[in-house]
Design an enzyme around this catalytic site. Structure first.
Site, PDB file in Angstrom:
ATOM      1  N   SER A  97       0.819  -1.219   0.000  1.00 11.50           N
ATOM      2  CA  SER A  97       0.000   0.000   0.000  1.00 11.50           C
ATOM      3  C   SER A  97       0.851   1.266   0.000  1.00 11.50           C
ATOM      4  CB  SER A  97      -0.933   0.012   1.209  1.00 11.50           C
ATOM      5  OG  SER A  97      -1.822  -1.069   1.175  1.00 11.50           O
ATOM      6  N   GLN A 100     -10.223  -0.327   1.230  1.00 14.09           N
ATOM      7  CA  GLN A 100      -9.937  -1.522   0.444  1.00 14.09           C
ATOM      8  C   GLN A 100     -11.245  -2.124  -0.074  1.00 14.09           C
ATOM      9  OE1 GLN A 100      -5.781  -3.043   2.457  1.00 14.09           O
ATOM     10  NE2 GLN A 100      -7.674  -3.988   3.147  1.00 14.09           N
ATOM     11  N   ARG A 150      -8.162 -18.235  32.157  1.00 15.63           N
ATOM     12  CA  ARG A 150      -9.390 -17.943  31.406  1.00 15.63           C
ATOM     13  C   ARG A 150      -9.080 -16.926  30.320  1.00 15.63           C
ATOM     14  NH1 ARG A 150     -14.293 -15.884  34.322  1.00 15.63           N
ATOM     15  NH2 ARG A 150     -12.875 -14.116  34.649  1.00 15.63           N
TER      16      ARG A 150
END
Length: 229
Positions: free
Chosen positions: A82, A107, A165
């Protein structure tokens, strides 16, 4: 957004989905979703479709967008990034006597956007930052469920930490490819992957869909057919 160049990069080649940028998604060329979004907040003269492909040029013109140049071949290869495409567009307009204060990169592979998100991103922007970028929150976290193979061939967590977790892990984000609000001065100094002053704007899963495979295409068709947006 009057001082912004809206740049829609659309290379002709596509291996995963042939002619992806002009393939019809629910009756409309994929690139038209980005063009229509751009037309919702700025004038056609501020929108630049950068492409090397004659068919893409024809589609853009049929959507009311003039294509002022054809992208050079060296910026249309698989390895072209880009950075060079943005610099090429900025230089073209500067040679015409027009200088933009921002670049909004859209895009074509991200067909789903809304104006409220762009306005919120613009509020986060200032000349001191390199870029404000739209992001999503991944379902897998490198502190908990993403692994790399070490030198002995065994898997290790990508990020070190002791978390039992997933909910306790630090938040991580991915660039969802939808909207990049870029400081032109920054991109003149270095490519996007070297930016250090980047602010995020979090989008939902529906607005973070990026078409890279036939499965992604089917997901977008389902979203449109079921009117999830």
């Amino acid at each position: 957004m009057k001082d912004a160049l809206v740049l829609i990069p659309a290379r002709g080649g596509s291996k995963g989905i042939p002619k992806k940028n002009i393939k019809l998604l629910e009756g409309k060329p994929l690139i038209q979703y980005s063009i229509d979004f751009a037309l919702s907040f700025t004038r056609p003269k501020n929108i630049c479709v950068s492409t090397d492909d004659d068919e893409i040029i024809e589609v853009a013109q049929s959507c009311g967008i003039g294509v002022p140049f054809k992208r050079p071949e060296d910026l249309a290869t698989d390895s072209a990034g880009s950075h060079g495409v943005i610099l090429h567009a900025l230089r073209f307009y500067e040679e015409q006597g027009k200088k933009f204060g921002k670049v909004i990169l859209l895009q074509p592979t991200s067909p789903f956007r809304n104006l409220e998100d762009l306005r919120a991103m613009d509020q986060l922007y200032s000349p001191e930052v390199d870029m404000v970028v739209s992001v999503g929150k991944p379902h897998h976290n490198p502190y908990f469920s993403l692994f790399e193979e070490n030198g002995d061939g065994f898997l290790e967590l990508s990020k070190k930490g002791q978390f039992s977790r997933r909910q306790d892990c630090p938040d991580v984000y991915f660039y969802n490819g939808s909207i990049y609000l870029i400081n032109p001065d920054s991109v003149r100094r270095k490519p996007l992957n070297q930016f250090t002053k980047v602010r995020k704007y979090v989008m939902s899963d529906l607005y973070s869909v990026d078409i890279d495979s036939p499965l992604d295409w089917m997901i977008c068709e389902t979203i449109l057919r079921t009117k999830l947006l």
